[in-house]
Design a protein around this motif. Structure first.
Motif, PDB file in Angstrom:
ATOM      1  N   ARG A  72      15.726  11.703  25.604  1.00  0.00           N
ATOM      2  CA  ARG A  72      14.615  10.776  25.775  1.00  0.00           C
ATOM      3  C   ARG A  72      13.277  11.519  25.642  1.00  0.00           C
ATOM      4  O   ARG A  72      12.308  10.961  25.118  1.00  0.00           O
ATOM      5  CB  ARG A  72      14.717  10.126  27.149  1.00  0.00           C
ATOM      6  N   LEU A  73      13.240  12.770  26.098  1.00  0.00           N
ATOM      7  CA  LEU A  73      12.024  13.565  25.906  1.00  0.00           C
ATOM      8  C   LEU A  73      11.788  13.815  24.418  1.00  0.00           C
ATOM      9  O   LEU A  73      10.663  13.779  23.937  1.00  0.00           O
ATOM     10  CB  LEU A  73      12.144  14.914  26.633  1.00  0.00           C
ATOM     11  N   ARG A  74      12.890  14.054  23.677  1.00  0.00           N
ATOM     12  CA  ARG A  74      12.748  14.288  22.232  1.00  0.00           C
ATOM     13  C   ARG A  74      12.231  13.038  21.532  1.00  0.00           C
ATOM     14  O   ARG A  74      11.362  13.119  20.675  1.00  0.00           O
ATOM     15  CB  ARG A  74      14.098  14.677  21.620  1.00  0.00           C
ATOM     16  N   ARG A  75      12.778  11.880  21.919  1.00  0.00           N
ATOM     17  CA  ARG A  75      12.304  10.638  21.287  1.00  0.00           C
ATOM     18  C   ARG A  75      10.831  10.413  21.616  1.00  0.00           C
ATOM     19  O   ARG A  75      10.055   9.981  20.765  1.00  0.00           O
ATOM     20  CB  ARG A  75      13.150   9.454  21.746  1.00  0.00           C
ATOM     21  N   ALA A  76      10.442  10.761  22.856  1.00  0.00           N
ATOM     22  CA  ALA A  76       9.040  10.591  23.248  1.00  0.00           C
ATOM     23  C   ALA A  76       8.152  11.477  22.379  1.00  0.00           C
ATOM     24  O   ALA A  76       7.077  11.062  21.947  1.00  0.00           O
ATOM     25  CB  ALA A  76       8.858  10.941  24.725  1.00  0.00           C
TER      26      ALA A  76
END
Ligand SMILES: [Zn+2]
Ligand SMILES: [Zn+2]
Ligand SMILES: [Zn+2]
Length: 509
Positions: free
Chosen positions: A430-434
């Motif tokens: 989710r951090l990567r998608r952010a």
């Protein structure tokens, strides 16, 4: 390389006055940079490199993608690799290991840091109240498989093993009075190769992920015991959450570093029924009692009872009791997050440039054990005509150790380097998608020349909403790495400068 530094100034962000450090260019790299100046592709390259975050070995892709509105089917945009700056789409390799890709490993370390920090102090969708939950930092080590050279403890005055006397059964001294540095390839290697139990070391490493798994199960069981509830009812009173990182020691065996947090029944941030000191004691007991019985490799081998090493380090970072401040005053939560993030990018030590003789011996031991497992029945049943390295006996074919060849380069460790329980913190994905969303917003803003809308930015970036668009891509793998030798040198130099700049900025804070 004045020409190259002159033209690349300004492309690399932070501070245009500081040229890239290109002192050690090879002739091929210098020629590559000059070639880009000649055909005027320096700008396109700088653009492509920036988009990969200055990755050392980006993946090259060719093809097209079409973004479609999932509801209406309307085509929103199309992209072809021929539109990309160098006519090919370069994607960051995403490698975790610093020795493989400095730039990507930094992104990985940063995400790991943010993930671990959010679980410690809250933020990034984790309630701030987790900062009051009891917290323990545990290091679970590998046991000893023989005496190894070291950098000297407190009592040795920096010397390796000065106080031992006598010789081993192979006639080698049990002592070593040398003062080794960490960089000495001997460090972590045995005093006597013949005494060292290579076989058990590899079998332990192979089962280390199972030891860790049983530790987490045992820990939950013991917490339930302590609270006087049957284990299935634990969730009604408390929940144990953790983040862990595996780190190779110089002797080639992994240690697990873990943060263990106790939450109440209502999830992260709810009040926990035990304090950090008790949690540390329970974790210590759980680590001491975990065992795995490893099956023999073949008929000539014995089963082994595997445990963690005796040198357990389990400390209370936060008691979680109001006004009874922190457990161990020399450990700050942010510091622990920093350690774990750093460990998560470390290598096995078998990478080029830092290959120690004893690591090579572990690699050979992995292969040797795999071979023994493959021929465990000693060929009595005969080879399987359908499978080159199979055996008809069924026992050989089922042996888990057969797969050791595949993991030999990892010295037999096949586990995850960083993992966490579901509710410890925000998932790395989710951090990567952010980050991808942020880059897109920034690119849009740059293109349109409009300021980026920063209102509620973090929440929008971290939103886990369903994507309303559909991306259909047709991509073919075209290779790995920069095609011009000068490109890698420039990308690495730019990554190094970005790193120095970040350190400089951090030091000024
Ligand atoms: Zn990379
Ligand atoms: Zn020594
Ligand atoms: Zn010996």
């Amino acid at each position: 390389m004045n020409a190259a530094t002159a033209t690349t100034e300004g492309f690399w962000g932070h501070s245009p006055e500081v040229p890239l450090d290109l002192a050690d260019l090879t002739d091929a790299q210098a020629a590559g940079i000059v070639a880009r100046l000649h055909d005027r592709t320096t700008g396109a390259f700088a653009d492509a490199a920036a988009r990969t975050g200055y990755c050392s070995h980006p993946i090259r892709l060719q093809g097209t993608s079409t973004t479609i509105d999932a509801a209406t089917g309307e085509v929103l945009s199309q992209f072809s690799s021929t539109d990309a700056p160098l006519g090919t789409l370069y994607r960051a390799c995403g490698n975790r290991r610093e020795s493989v890709c400095p730039a990507c490993s930094r992104v990985y370390a940063r995400d790991t840091f943010e993930m671990i920090r959010a679980g410690l102090l809250g933020g990034k969708t984790v309630p701030d109240a987790v900062a009051d939950n009891p917290l323990v930092f545990a290091t679970l080590t590998a046991p000893s498989f023989g005496h190894v050279h070291g950098t000297g403890g407190k009592h040795g005055g920096g010397r390796c093993r000065p106080h031992r006397t006598g010789v081993c059964p192979h006639g080698r001294p049990r002592s070593c009075t040398a003062q080794h540095s960490d960089a000495d390839p001997l460090v972590g290697g045995p005093l006597c190769e013949a005494c060292y139990d290579w076989h058990s070391a590899v079998v332990w490493q192979w089962h280390a992920p199972e030891l860790w798994r049983r530790f987490t199960i045992g820990l939950r069981r013991q917490v339930a015991d302590r609270l006087g509830v049957p284990e299935p009812a634990l969730r009604d009173v408390a929940s144990v959450q953790f983040a862990k990182v595996a780190e190779y020691q110089l002797r080639g065996l992994v240690h697990f570093h873990a943060l263990i947090r106790l939450d109440g029944p209502d999830g992260p941030g709810s009040s926990a029924p035990l304090d950090g000191e008790v949690l540390a004691q329970v974790a210590k007991d759980a680590a001491r009692s975990v065992v795995v019985t490893a099956p023999p490799v073949d008929g000539g081998d014995v089963p082994r009872v595997l445990r963690f090493g005796k040198q357990l380090d389990v400390r209370c970072v936060r008691s979680g009791v109001p006004d009874n401040d922190d457990g161990t005053d020399d450990l700050r939560p942010e510091q622990v997050a920093g350690y774990l993030a750093k460990y998560s990018t470390k290598s096995t030590g078998t990478d080029a440039g830092d290959s120690r003789p004893h690591h090579q011996r572990l690699v050979r031991t992995c292969r040797w054990l795999a071979e023994r497992a493959r021929t465990a029945c000693r060929g009595l049943a005969g080879p399987d005509p359908e499978d080159d390295d199979g055996c008809l006996c069924g026992q050989c074919a089922d042996s888990p150790y057969r797969l050791l060849t595949k993991w030999a380069h990892m010295l037999g460790f096949r586990g995850h380097f960083s993992s966490k329980s579901r509710r410890y913190s925000i998932p790395l994905g989710r951090l990567r998608r952010a980050r991808a969303r942020f880059q897109k917003l920034k690119a849009d803003a740059d293109r349109d020349g409009t300021p980026m809308d920063t209102a509620d930015l973090e929440n929008r970036l971290l939103a886990d909403d369903e994507d309303t668009t559909l991306v259909i891509g047709h991509w073919a793998y075209a290779g790995t790495g920069w095609t011009n030798p000068g490109d890698k040198a420039l990308a690495d130099a730019a990554a190094a400068r970005a790193r120095e700049y970040a350190q400089w900025r951090a030091a000024r804070r």
